[in-house]
Design an enzyme around this catalytic site. Structure first.
Site, mmCIF file in Angstrom:
data_model
loop_
_atom_site.group_PDB
_atom_site.id
_atom_site.type_symbol
_atom_site.label_atom_id
_atom_site.label_comp_id
_atom_site.label_asym_id
_atom_site.label_seq_id
_atom_site.Cartn_x
_atom_site.Cartn_y
_atom_site.Cartn_z
ATOM 1 N N ASP A 161 0.482 7.289 1.862
ATOM 2 C CA ASP A 161 -0.368 6.242 2.065
ATOM 3 C C ASP A 161 -0.346 5.314 0.595
ATOM 4 O O ASP A 161 -1.085 5.963 -0.195
ATOM 5 C CB ASP A 161 -1.893 6.822 2.293
ATOM 6 C CG ASP A 161 -2.716 5.728 2.563
ATOM 7 O OD1 ASP A 161 -2.454 4.362 2.360
ATOM 8 O OD2 ASP A 161 -3.963 5.932 2.693
ATOM 9 N N LYS A 163 -4.228 -5.711 0.629
ATOM 10 C CA LYS A 163 -4.598 -5.590 -0.700
ATOM 11 C C LYS A 163 -3.419 -6.239 -1.582
ATOM 12 O O LYS A 163 -3.550 -7.411 -2.265
ATOM 13 C CB LYS A 163 -4.803 -4.164 -1.181
ATOM 14 C CG LYS A 163 -6.025 -3.641 -0.433
ATOM 15 C CD LYS A 163 -6.191 -2.042 -0.720
ATOM 16 C CE LYS A 163 -6.936 -1.398 0.238
ATOM 17 N NZ LYS A 163 -8.262 -1.596 0.407
ATOM 18 N N TRP A 169 -9.951 8.537 1.092
ATOM 19 C CA TRP A 169 -8.992 8.240 2.037
ATOM 20 C C TRP A 169 -7.987 9.355 2.468
ATOM 21 O O TRP A 169 -7.627 9.423 3.549
ATOM 22 C CB TRP A 169 -8.200 7.130 1.600
ATOM 23 C CG TRP A 169 -8.968 5.933 1.577
ATOM 24 C CD1 TRP A 169 -9.395 5.137 0.391
ATOM 25 C CD2 TRP A 169 -9.756 5.322 2.631
ATOM 26 N NE1 TRP A 169 -10.268 4.291 0.785
ATOM 27 C CE2 TRP A 169 -10.528 4.208 2.176
ATOM 28 C CE3 TRP A 169 -9.945 5.515 3.979
ATOM 29 C CZ2 TRP A 169 -11.353 3.366 2.802
ATOM 30 C CZ3 TRP A 169 -10.865 4.401 4.808
ATOM 31 C CH2 TRP A 169 -11.551 3.537 4.175
HETATM 32 N N1 PMP Z 1 -6.043 3.912 2.568
HETATM 33 C C1 PMP Z 1 -6.477 3.639 1.635
HETATM 34 C C2 PMP Z 1 -5.870 4.088 0.188
HETATM 35 C C3 PMP Z 1 -7.367 2.448 1.608
HETATM 36 O O1 PMP Z 1 -7.766 1.800 0.417
HETATM 37 C C4 PMP Z 1 -7.785 1.750 2.970
HETATM 38 C C5 PMP Z 1 -8.727 1.027 2.744
HETATM 39 N N2 PMP Z 1 -9.431 0.596 1.840
HETATM 40 C C6 PMP Z 1 -7.217 2.801 4.032
HETATM 41 C C7 PMP Z 1 -6.389 3.738 3.767
HETATM 42 C C8 PMP Z 1 -7.933 2.475 5.327
HETATM 43 O O2 PMP Z 1 -7.396 1.219 5.772
HETATM 44 P P1 PMP Z 1 -7.663 0.269 6.833
HETATM 45 O O3 PMP Z 1 -9.086 0.016 6.588
HETATM 46 O O4 PMP Z 1 -6.663 -0.827 6.810
HETATM 47 O O5 PMP Z 1 -7.582 1.118 8.079
#
Ligand code: PMP
Length: 356
Positions: free
Chosen positions: A168, A192, A101
């Site tokens: 994030d 989450k 991520w």
């Molecule tokens: N950042 C992290 C740490 C994540 O775990 C996730 C999704 N699992 C995301 C970003 C992406 O999130 P989204 O699918 O809501 O765009």
């Protein structure tokens, strides 16, 4: 049969939350209307939004120099919206590269300005957090991922830097008390620890904004959202409502200190069990293990498949690791009862006894 839900997200929610959400689908607060039918500019929805915003502020213990926004587009859109609003074409921002991520955030920032990688854990397949930061003095901010959902690592302290800090927090927001006032911008997908899928929380310090030259399309401009009272366009009404209920549940259940205690109990039980069974191998450096996502492997691929089959038979879902890293992963978000972790630990021990 109620499942043991170890999904990495969207994931388990408190029973009270979805029971109330289900009631509100039929009759929202005795209005005679479904929550799915009410306008976003009604006082009914404004009350929901304002309570959600107030709950965020009270959990974070932040003052009015911050604004709380509920936005569309997932945390993935924040990868792009953050640099679009804060990083000029010739300026540079620093990013930590601790997992998939964080890497995506780095790639998106590259569309807007220069990126300096302050630290990377790529050398060991992101199985640890590289805490030795090399942040250029002129970096306009430092961005990092507090919890790496896929790799199962988590920062257990806040990096100490002089420039604005951006995080994030998608997969560990509100799992523990922390000094949120150290951050200039925080974002997290709700799905989450703080609600259902469909909405993203962004908390931004207002004095961070308006400092770059790039023209920003209004829907991407945090300032326009703030000016419009977080109602620039139609928000995902139901997702905001479920998030408000989830935040209410966190507060009613002892707040962040209680969430942390529960998280530690769950994680201690699981990691101690895994460490006692040589068949299972946790992949992450002990000091960097995540309270939310435990990643481990079975060296024998056939046994791994058998274990997953047994999980399925026992009503345990979400145990397969992310497609990019394989192996196994057990996610233990705020709403997961300790009894679910106990159940999977019993299966881990029983399986190891039979196959080890
Ligand atoms: N950042 C992290 C740490 C994540 O775990 C996730 C999704 N699992 C995301 C970003 C992406 O999130 P989204 O699918 O809501 O765009």
């Amino acid at each position: 049969m109620k499942m043991y839900n170890f999904n990495s997200g969207p994931s388990i929610l408190p029973e009270e939350v979805y029971a109330q959400a289900a009631d509100a689908i039929h009759n929202f607060n005795n209005t005679g209307l479904s929550i799915l039918e009410i306008g976003h500019r009604t006082s009914w929805f404004e009350e929901v939004l304002h309570e959600a915003q107030a709950n965020v502020k009270s959990l974070m213990q932040i003052d009015d120099s911050y604004e709380v926004l509920y936005l569309h587009g997932g945390a993935t859109t924040q990868f792009m919206q953050v640099p679009m609003n804060l990083l000029d074409t010739n300026a540079q921002a620093a990013y930590c590269d601790n997992g998939i991520w964080g890497k995506k955030a780095i790639e998106e920032a590259g569309y807007f300005g220069k990126v300096a990688v302050a630290a990377s854990s790529k050398d060991k397949g992101h199985t640890y957090i590289n805490k030795t930061l090399n942040v250029p003095d002129d970096a306009v901010y430092l961005h990092y991922t507090t919890n790496n959902t896929v790799e199962g690592t988590q920062w257990h302290h806040i990096p100490d830097v002089s420039m604005p800090l951006i995080a994030d927090m998608s997969s560990d927001i509100f799992c523990r008390p922390m000094d949120f006032s150290k951050f200039s911008l925080i974002y997290a997908g709700a799905q989450k620890n703080m609600g259902a899928a469909g909405v993203t929380l962004t908390v931004v310090k207002k004095d961070l904004l308006g400092k770059i030259n790039r023209p920003i399309p209004p829907i991407m401009d945090y300032r326009k959202h703030i000016e419009a009272g977080a109602l620039l366009n139609t928000p995902p009404v139901f997702a905001v409502y479920v998030s408000m209920l989830t935040l209410r549940w966190i507060i009613a259940n002892g707040g962040l200190a209680a969430m942390e205690q529960r998280a530690k109990e769950r994680a201690d039980l699981l990691y101690n069990t895994l460490d006692s069974l040589p068949l299972f191998k946790p992949t992450v450096a002990k000091e960097d293990r995540s309270l939310m996502n435990a990643v481990f492997i079975l060296e024998n691929g056939e046994l791994e498949k058998q274990f997953l089959d047994e999980c399925k038979k026992n009503g345990m879902i979400g145990v397969k690791g992310h497609r990019s890293v394989g192996g196994l992963r057990i996610s233990m978000y705020n709403a997961l009862p300790l009894s679910s972790v106990q159940a999977v630990c019993d299966l881990l021990k029983d399986f190891a006894n039979r196959k080890g």
